[in-house]
Design an enzyme around this catalytic site. Structure first.
Site, PDB file in Angstrom:
ATOM      1  N   THR A 334       8.473  11.570  12.201  1.00 14.65           N
ATOM      2  CA  THR A 334      10.015  12.551  12.159  1.00 14.65           C
ATOM      3  C   THR A 334      10.283  12.411  10.647  1.00 14.65           C
ATOM      4  OG1 THR A 334      10.115  12.557  14.314  1.00 14.65           O
ATOM      5  CG2 THR A 334      12.042  12.573  13.203  1.00 14.65           C
ATOM      6  N   GLY A 416      11.669   7.546  13.735  1.00 15.87           N
ATOM      7  CA  GLY A 416      11.218   6.818  14.787  1.00 15.87           C
ATOM      8  C   GLY A 416      10.878   6.509  16.227  1.00 15.87           C
ATOM      9  N   GLY A 417      11.216   7.893  16.717  1.00 18.74           N
ATOM     10  CA  GLY A 417      10.716   7.723  18.235  1.00 18.74           C
ATOM     11  C   GLY A 417      12.054   7.256  19.274  1.00 18.74           C
TER      12      GLY A 417
END
Length: 520
Positions: A334, A416-417
């Site tokens: 992302t 970073g999920g």
């Protein structure tokens, strides 16, 4: 000022601001550029979310999350002998790409309430130039290309696009994306609408069907980004905002709402780290049980942000002992970007393809790599996030924004999920609650609770710059710890901007990225 995880995207946004453009216009220029210069992290074939702030007004949210294809049902996958949606390849490309529609929705705000004057061809010109003339391959692009190649054997177009000479491009080598340049030029000439309802849309649909994706033209034609009301919570007198479901913004707000009731000690102390880790676990339990497409939720997400619920969760935390943590996690790749203009108007923005390179499928005519966000759906009908046609998938990505009690505005976030809510909480706690310098708060060592994609570990990873004595205290308290490198990309590419009432703007970019904060 603009902050982005790649300096060319920050430069594109800064140029717009210098020409008198507003924060939304700057963000569209930066967002289009980052899709070109960080091709492994995001794409026109992904989704995005916006928080848009105007001084004295409640922030506006834009949800540009694409839903599942009309053909994408549990039976569709079961009939092909699958028990789970594949992570890569055409069957992973099952949700509409919402990102361009998000740009369009934001541009309507710019042209309306913000009196935006810059035309779309101007906002996209840097992205077109970067794609046509080439970019220098970054270390992270080269490393991710090499790491993900073995998974892409069923992803048409991946090797031809990202390994054009039959090999992984070297760091610093010129990387051209001529097909993508032509596609962005079409958007500049014909409008963003053409991505969903025009000749470009027909090209995308034809290519998607040809490679074996369940997406069709009617799925593109039926999609439009939504304007939504952000969720918010008061933290120590400050008002913090984030996106509602289907994002995990609720978890980010819960985390901070719980933390304010704890004795955190100093940044880097056992109390600080233990408190944030335990608050994260309580917030993730709620997220994993309830968060999905809000059209299918049976509870009001705001009900988890009441003082009573947050205080109860804080009281459940043992100050000296870790709660067992076997919970599953999601991860992805992302980009987060922020912009603040001369009027103090701010944008917190995030854009994603989910995993690195998404599905890996690159459409032959447009050169667009398509996301694999739909792999977060379950094929188990009993699961709260099971696949249904047109349903929107759960999203880890969510931008953050805070209106501080002293009149400052803070736009911040990270990729970073699973680590996004954790890093957002670290930044806010360090800078706002404890007065740490903004860049110091971004640069400081971080941790990540939960799995990153491709790993079965559910432990806590710590960068090796933490005090070893504190690490030992955390292990004694029951935390399962793994020490990693000093500046690890798995910890995300964070950034922040803070606007002061007197017009001063502070910015911080992450040394873990290739980014900059650029202002004038």
């Amino acid at each position: 000022m603009v902050v982005a995880p790649h300096h060319l995207a920050a430069q594109a946004g800064q140029r717009v601001l210098a020409e008198g453009g507003n924060a939304i216009e700057a963000m569209i220029a930066a967002a289009a550029s980052i899709a070109v210069v960080y091709p492994h992290m995001n794409s026109l074939g992904g989704d995005n979310f916006w928080l848009i702030h105007e001084p004295g007004e409640a922030p506006v949210g834009i949800d540009a999350c694409g839903g599942a294809a009309g053909m994408a049902s549990i039976n569709f996958y079961k009939e092909q002998g699958l028990d789970a949606i594949p992570g890569r390849g055409p069957l992973a490309a099952l949700t509409v790409a919402g990102a361009p529609s998000g740009w369009e929705a934001a541009l309507s705000v710019s042209k309306g309430a913000w009196d935006g004057r810059l035309l779309l061809p101007r906002l996209l010109e840097d992205a077109i130039a970067f794609a046509r003339e080439g970019i220098a391959v970054t270390e992270t692009q080269a490393a991710n290309t090499a790491a993900k190649m073995p998974e892409m054997k069923n992803s048409p177009g991946f090797n031809e696009t990202y390994c054009p000479d039959g090999r992984v491009p070297r760091v610093g080598e010129r990387f051209l994306q001529s097909r993508l340049a032509e596609t962005i030029q079409v958007l500049a000439n014909e409008g963003i609408e053409s991505f969903y309802r025009g000749d470009l849309a027909r090209s995308l649909a034809k290519d998607l069907e040809a490679v074996g994706s369940p997406l069709r033209l009617c799925d593109l034609e039926g999609f439009r980004a939504r304007r939504v009301d952000p969720l918010s919570v008061e933290v120590a007198g400050h008002r913090v905002f984030n996106m509602p479901p289907p994002t995990q913004g609720l978890a980010s707000l819960m985390l901070l709402g719980i933390v304010q009731h704890l004795d955190l000690g100093d940044p880097g102390s056992f109390q600080f780290i233990h408190g944030l880790l335990e608050a994260t676990k309580r917030a993730f339990l709620v997220r994993d049980r309830h968060v999905t497409d809000p059209d299918y939720m049976t509870v009001d997400p705001a009900s988890f942000l009441t003082p009573e619920v947050l205080e109860k969760a804080a009281a459940d935390i043992d100050p000296g002992q870790a709660m067992a943590w076997p919970a599953p996690a999601n991860a992805g790749d992302t980009v987060w970007l922020g912009a603040i203009d001369r009027e103090g108007r701010a944008v917190s923005f995030i854009q994603s393809t989910y995993w690195e390179f998404g599905s890996g499928v690159v459409l032959p005519e447009s050169g667009i790599v398509w996301q694999n966000r739909g792999t977060s759906f379950s094929l188990d009908r009993a699961h709260h996030n099971h696949l249904l046609p047109e349903r929107r998938p759960f999203h880890t990505i969510q931008p953050a924004l805070a209106q501080l009690s002293d009149g400052r505005t803070m736009a911040y976030g990270t990729m970073g999920g699973e680590g996004q809510p954790q890093t957002q909480a670290m930044l806010f706690a360090r800078h706002v609650l404890m007065g740490q310098d903004l860049q110091e708060a971004v640069t400081a060592p971080r941790w990540l609770l939960g799995r990153t994609w491709g790993s079965e570990h559910t432990n806590v990873r710590f960068e090796d710059r933490f005090n070893p004595e504190v690490i030992e205290q955390l292990k004694t308290a029951g935390h399962d710890i793994e020490v990693v490198g000093a500046f690890e990309e798995i910890m995300g590419h964070a950034g922040a901007l803070v606007h002061h009432p007197d017009g001063l703007i502070e910015g911080a970019a992450d040394p873990r990225s290739d980014g900059q904060a650029r202002g004038f």
